[in-house]
Scaffold this active site. Structure first.
Site, PDB file in Angstrom:
ATOM      1  N   ALA A  63       0.825  -1.212   0.000  1.00 36.04           N
ATOM      2  CA  ALA A  63       0.000   0.000   0.000  1.00 36.04           C
ATOM      3  C   ALA A  63       0.857   1.258   0.000  1.00 36.04           C
ATOM      4  O   ALA A  63       1.998   1.248   0.455  1.00 36.04           O
ATOM      5  CB  ALA A  63      -0.895   0.008   1.231  1.00 36.04           C
ATOM      6  N   LEU A  65       1.781   3.136  -2.665  1.00 33.78           N
ATOM      7  CA  LEU A  65       2.392   3.516  -3.941  1.00 33.78           C
ATOM      8  C   LEU A  65       1.314   4.052  -4.877  1.00 33.78           C
ATOM      9  O   LEU A  65       1.523   5.029  -5.572  1.00 33.78           O
ATOM     10  CB  LEU A  65       3.126   2.324  -4.539  1.00 33.78           C
ATOM     11  CG  LEU A  65       4.121   2.686  -5.645  1.00 33.78           C
ATOM     12  CD1 LEU A  65       5.392   1.857  -5.529  1.00 33.78           C
ATOM     13  CD2 LEU A  65       3.536   2.513  -7.032  1.00 33.78           C
ATOM     14  N   THR A  87      -3.290   3.876   1.212  1.00 37.23           N
ATOM     15  CA  THR A  87      -4.367   4.063   2.165  1.00 37.23           C
ATOM     16  C   THR A  87      -5.307   5.169   1.711  1.00 37.23           C
ATOM     17  O   THR A  87      -4.866   6.274   1.364  1.00 37.23           O
ATOM     18  CB  THR A  87      -3.810   4.383   3.579  1.00 37.23           C
ATOM     19  OG1 THR A  87      -3.069   3.290   4.049  1.00 37.23           O
ATOM     20  CG2 THR A  87      -4.908   4.739   4.564  1.00 37.23           C
ATOM     21  N   ASN A 112       9.540   8.518   4.744  1.00 36.30           N
ATOM     22  CA  ASN A 112       8.371   9.284   4.286  1.00 36.30           C
ATOM     23  C   ASN A 112       7.499   9.722   5.450  1.00 36.30           C
ATOM     24  O   ASN A 112       7.378   9.038   6.458  1.00 36.30           O
ATOM     25  CB  ASN A 112       7.561   8.474   3.257  1.00 36.30           C
ATOM     26  CG  ASN A 112       6.449   7.673   3.899  1.00 36.30           C
ATOM     27  OD1 ASN A 112       5.356   8.186   4.165  1.00 36.30           O
ATOM     28  ND2 ASN A 112       6.727   6.401   4.190  1.00 36.30           N
ATOM     29  N   PHE A 116      -0.987  10.260   4.725  1.00 35.71           N
ATOM     30  CA  PHE A 116      -2.247   9.840   4.073  1.00 35.71           C
ATOM     31  C   PHE A 116      -2.780  10.917   3.126  1.00 35.71           C
ATOM     32  O   PHE A 116      -3.981  11.262   3.142  1.00 35.71           O
ATOM     33  CB  PHE A 116      -3.337   9.501   5.102  1.00 35.71           C
ATOM     34  CG  PHE A 116      -3.119   8.246   5.897  1.00 35.71           C
ATOM     35  CD1 PHE A 116      -2.133   7.324   5.566  1.00 35.71           C
ATOM     36  CD2 PHE A 116      -3.924   7.966   7.003  1.00 35.71           C
ATOM     37  CE1 PHE A 116      -1.946   6.163   6.315  1.00 35.71           C
ATOM     38  CE2 PHE A 116      -3.749   6.813   7.744  1.00 35.71           C
ATOM     39  CZ  PHE A 116      -2.755   5.922   7.400  1.00 35.71           C
ATOM     40  N   SER A 176       0.513   3.374  10.446  1.00 33.41           N
ATOM     41  CA  SER A 176       1.285   4.463   9.854  1.00 33.41           C
ATOM     42  C   SER A 176       1.805   5.359  10.963  1.00 33.41           C
ATOM     43  O   SER A 176       1.054   5.726  11.869  1.00 33.41           O
ATOM     44  CB  SER A 176       0.428   5.293   8.904  1.00 33.41           C
ATOM     45  OG  SER A 176       1.109   6.507   8.615  1.00 33.41           O
ATOM     46  N   ASN A 178       2.630   8.372  10.586  1.00 36.82           N
ATOM     47  CA  ASN A 178       2.471   9.764  10.184  1.00 36.82           C
ATOM     48  C   ASN A 178       1.098  10.363  10.457  1.00 36.82           C
ATOM     49  O   ASN A 178       0.798  11.467  10.033  1.00 36.82           O
ATOM     50  CB  ASN A 178       2.814   9.915   8.695  1.00 36.82           C
ATOM     51  CG  ASN A 178       4.223   9.435   8.419  1.00 36.82           C
ATOM     52  OD1 ASN A 178       5.144   9.817   9.136  1.00 36.82           O
ATOM     53  ND2 ASN A 178       4.395   8.577   7.425  1.00 36.82           N
ATOM     54  N   THR A 179       0.233   9.592  11.132  1.00 36.93           N
ATOM     55  CA  THR A 179      -1.044  10.130  11.601  1.00 36.93           C
ATOM     56  C   THR A 179      -1.008  10.007  13.117  1.00 36.93           C
ATOM     57  O   THR A 179      -1.013   8.888  13.637  1.00 36.93           O
ATOM     58  CB  THR A 179      -2.225   9.337  10.991  1.00 36.93           C
ATOM     59  OG1 THR A 179      -2.204   9.531   9.571  1.00 36.93           O
ATOM     60  CG2 THR A 179      -3.560   9.800  11.542  1.00 36.93           C
ATOM     61  N   LYS A 218      -2.796  -4.373   9.292  1.00 36.97           N
ATOM     62  CA  LYS A 218      -1.395  -4.036   8.977  1.00 36.97           C
ATOM     63  C   LYS A 218      -0.725  -3.429  10.192  1.00 36.97           C
ATOM     64  O   LYS A 218      -1.211  -2.435  10.744  1.00 36.97           O
ATOM     65  CB  LYS A 218      -1.324  -3.086   7.791  1.00 36.97           C
ATOM     66  CG  LYS A 218       0.116  -2.796   7.374  1.00 36.97           C
ATOM     67  CD  LYS A 218       0.193  -2.247   5.985  1.00 36.97           C
ATOM     68  CE  LYS A 218       1.618  -1.924   5.598  1.00 36.97           C
ATOM     69  NZ  LYS A 218       1.706  -1.363   4.262  1.00 36.97           N
ATOM     70  N   ASN A 247       4.591  -2.350   8.403  1.00 39.65           N
ATOM     71  CA  ASN A 247       4.655  -0.980   7.909  1.00 39.65           C
ATOM     72  C   ASN A 247       6.091  -0.446   8.103  1.00 39.65           C
ATOM     73  O   ASN A 247       6.998  -1.212   8.437  1.00 39.65           O
ATOM     74  CB  ASN A 247       3.635  -0.128   8.684  1.00 39.65           C
ATOM     75  CG  ASN A 247       3.026   0.966   7.821  1.00 39.65           C
ATOM     76  OD1 ASN A 247       3.750   1.699   7.157  1.00 39.65           O
ATOM     77  ND2 ASN A 247       1.716   1.078   7.845  1.00 39.65           N
ATOM     78  N   THR A 248       6.293   0.845   7.936  1.00 40.62           N
ATOM     79  CA  THR A 248       7.611   1.469   8.112  1.00 40.62           C
ATOM     80  C   THR A 248       7.960   1.539   9.599  1.00 40.62           C
ATOM     81  O   THR A 248       7.095   1.393  10.457  1.00 40.62           O
ATOM     82  CB  THR A 248       7.605   2.901   7.545  1.00 40.62           C
ATOM     83  OG1 THR A 248       6.562   3.647   8.192  1.00 40.62           O
ATOM     84  CG2 THR A 248       7.354   2.893   6.046  1.00 40.62           C
ATOM     85  N   THR A 320       9.663  -0.256  -1.351  1.00 43.61           N
ATOM     86  CA  THR A 320      10.937   0.443  -1.539  1.00 43.61           C
ATOM     87  C   THR A 320      11.869  -0.325  -2.492  1.00 43.61           C
ATOM     88  O   THR A 320      12.541   0.284  -3.337  1.00 43.61           O
ATOM     89  CB  THR A 320      11.610   0.677  -0.171  1.00 43.61           C
ATOM     90  OG1 THR A 320      10.667   1.361   0.671  1.00 43.61           O
ATOM     91  CG2 THR A 320      12.864   1.529  -0.311  1.00 43.61           C
TER      92      THR A 320
HETATM   93  C1  LIG Z   1       6.269   6.713   0.281  1.00 42.56           C
HETATM   94  C2  LIG Z   1       5.580   5.626   1.054  1.00 42.56           C
HETATM   95  C3  LIG Z   1       4.219   5.726   1.302  1.00 42.56           C
HETATM   96  C4  LIG Z   1       3.559   4.722   2.016  1.00 42.56           C
HETATM   97  N1  LIG Z   1       2.215   4.829   2.232  1.00 42.56           N
HETATM   98  C5  LIG Z   1       1.555   3.823   2.870  1.00 42.56           C
HETATM   99  C6  LIG Z   1       0.153   3.874   3.030  1.00 42.56           C
HETATM  100  O1  LIG Z   1      -0.524   4.804   2.586  1.00 42.56           O
HETATM  101  N2  LIG Z   1      -0.444   2.852   3.695  1.00 42.56           N
HETATM  102  C7  LIG Z   1       0.248   1.777   4.193  1.00 42.56           C
HETATM  103  O2  LIG Z   1      -0.348   0.873   4.760  1.00 42.56           O
HETATM  104  N3  LIG Z   1       1.591   1.700   4.025  1.00 42.56           N
HETATM  105  C8  LIG Z   1       2.246   2.694   3.376  1.00 42.56           C
HETATM  106  N4  LIG Z   1       3.603   2.609   3.204  1.00 42.56           N
HETATM  107  C9  LIG Z   1       4.335   1.456   3.795  1.00 42.56           C
HETATM  108  C10 LIG Z   1       4.592   0.358   2.773  1.00 42.56           C
HETATM  109  O3  LIG Z   1       3.382  -0.189   2.294  1.00 42.56           O
HETATM  110  C11 LIG Z   1       5.425  -0.778   3.421  1.00 42.56           C
HETATM  111  O4  LIG Z   1       4.675  -1.356   4.464  1.00 42.56           O
HETATM  112  C12 LIG Z   1       6.750  -0.302   4.002  1.00 42.56           C
HETATM  113  O5  LIG Z   1       7.336   0.692   3.174  1.00 42.56           O
HETATM  114  C13 LIG Z   1       7.754  -1.448   4.165  1.00 42.56           C
HETATM  115  O6  LIG Z   1       8.008  -2.118   2.943  1.00 42.56           O
HETATM  116  P1  LIG Z   1       9.257  -1.764   1.989  1.00 42.56           P
HETATM  117  O7  LIG Z   1      10.500  -1.806   2.828  1.00 42.56           O
HETATM  118  O8  LIG Z   1       9.206  -2.792   0.903  1.00 42.56           O
HETATM  119  O9  LIG Z   1       9.011  -0.394   1.478  1.00 42.56           O
HETATM  120  C14 LIG Z   1       4.290   3.604   2.503  1.00 42.56           C
HETATM  121  C15 LIG Z   1       5.666   3.518   2.236  1.00 42.56           C
HETATM  122  C16 LIG Z   1       6.318   4.501   1.525  1.00 42.56           C
HETATM  123  C17 LIG Z   1       7.794   4.371   1.270  1.00 42.56           C
END
Ligand SMILES: Cc1cc2nc3c(=O)[nH]c(=O)nc-3n(C[C@H](O)[C@H](O)[C@H](O)COP(=O)(O)O)c2cc1C
Length: 340
Positions: A63, A65, A87, A112, A116, A176, A178-179, A218, A247-248, A320
């Site tokens: 999610a 991207l 999201t 990041n 949202f 997330s 960021n909220t 998640k 998630n991150t 990523t």
């Molecule tokens: C720029 C960016 C925006 C993201 N936006 C969301 C989001 O809106 N909703 C969500 O559940 N995860 C979001 N993620 C998290 C990713 O879906 C993923 O869980 C996280 O980046 C770890 O995986 P990766 O190391 O392969 O990036 C975002 C990640 C990045 C880098």
């Protein structure tokens, strides 16, 4: 390899969010060519049944991207076994001020704090209705920034009702960073209340639409083993259909001292891999097969994906790694999982 050798160096000279928008526009444009799409690739078939759904291969797009579902056909052409869009929040919202997305290329990472940014659930549904894609589509829902955490259930309920007819599965994003306050929904009474409300809502929607749509939760990587156990307990108690881990991260381990490492937000990519895989393993241990795990976090190679399956995952998602490696990453993972 055209992406890594030619396109990425060009894209990485641009501001990250501009590069992102440009890439999605190119994918959209290419998809308009249909069967003549030069970016089209198919992965080896490697079917899996998870959450009662049949996946042609276990490699998904994570999610965030394609938050608005603007690029579904373009992304599908790259061979993903499933796509997760969102999201999405009930109402459109701008997200945080730019810049809010940063590369840490020395570490294969991103930071990041998008917050949202999205065009709202009505826009996303209109996009889904337009797409030709008939593969597995997950829709990831969250709450608006202006909705207080105590009223979060209202937003998730509204999102769930709206997307229910269009999703193969729905992801509840409670992780997330960021909220403000969102991640408190992963724990204790707040999680129980949220899941109680949404599982009840799902019962009603099942009757109304004549289909039962699986719900995935998640989660963040920043949980200790007690918190992971408690979360797994709640997943089993409430009958959550899958856990997406992870998630991150709020941690900056592995990027200390690098440019942009100290920007506020969530860290993704290579530095997240081990921690996120450990969460998968601990969840697998606690869940004992009672709910499947979708692994996400730092997958940059076929071997990384295999490690996620070995830790107990049933499916993987990439974000990523896909930014750094492009469509070749999917092909490589496809070969690796077909050989399992
Ligand atoms: C720029 C960016 C925006 C993201 N936006 C969301 C989001 O809106 N909703 C969500 O559940 N995860 C979001 N993620 C998290 C990713 O879906 C993923 O869980 C996280 O980046 C770890 O995986 P990766 O190391 O392969 O990036 C975002 C990640 C990045 C880098």
């Amino acid at each position: 390899m055209i992406y890594e050798n030619l396109l990425r160096p060009l894209l990485f000279r641009l501001d990250p969010e501009t590069a992102h928008e440009l890439s999605l526009s190119a994918l959209r444009l290419a998809a308009k060519l249909g069967p003549a799409n030069p970016l089209k690739q198919s992965l080896p078939t490697s079917p899996r049944t998870v959450m009662g759904l049949e996946f042609p291969n276990p490699i998904g797009l994570a999610a965030g991207l394609d938050k608005n579902g603007d690029c579904i056909d373009g992304l599908a052409a790259l061979g993903f076994g499933f796509l997760e869009i969102g999201t999405v929040t009930p109402r459109p919202q701008p997200g945080n001020p730019r810049p809010r997305l940063f590369r840490v290329p020395e570490a294969g990472a991103l930071v990041n704090r998008m917050g949202f940014n999205n065009s709202g659930v009505a826009h996303l549904i209109a996009r889904v209705r337009q797409t030709r894609y008939r593969g597995i589509l997950g829709i990831n829902i969250g709450k608006n920034l202006t909705t207080p955490v105590e009223r979060a259930l209202d937003d998730y309920r509204e999102g769930l009702k709206a997307v229910y007819p269009y999703a193969h599965y729905v992801t509840l994003n409670v992780s997330s960073p960021n909220t403000p306050g969102l991640r408190s929904l992963q724990f204790g009474a707040l999680l129980d209340e949220l899941l109680d409300g949404l599982m009840g809502e799902r019962e009603e929607l099942t009757a109304q639409h004549g289909k039962r749509v699986p719900l995935a939760l998640k989660v963040a990587p920043d949980m200790d083993s007690q918190e992971i156990k408690a979360l797994a307990g709640a997943v089993v108690r409430h009958g959550v259909d899958a856990v997406i881990a992870t998630n991150t991260t709020a941690s900056r381990d592995g990027v200390e001292g690098l440019e942009h490492a100290d920007e506020a937000g969530g860290l993704s990519g290579k530095p997240l891999f081990l921690r996120s895989t450990e969460v998968v393993a601990r969840l697998a241990d606690a869940l004992q097969g009672r709910a499947p795990i979708i692994a996400c976090g730092g997958v940059f190679s076929g071997a990384d994906a295999v490690a996620k399956f070995e830790a107990g995952a049933s499916l993987v998602q990439v974000y990523t790694g896909f930014i750094y490696r492009g469509p070749a990453l999917l092909a490589e993972i496809g070969r690796a999982v077909a050989a399992l």
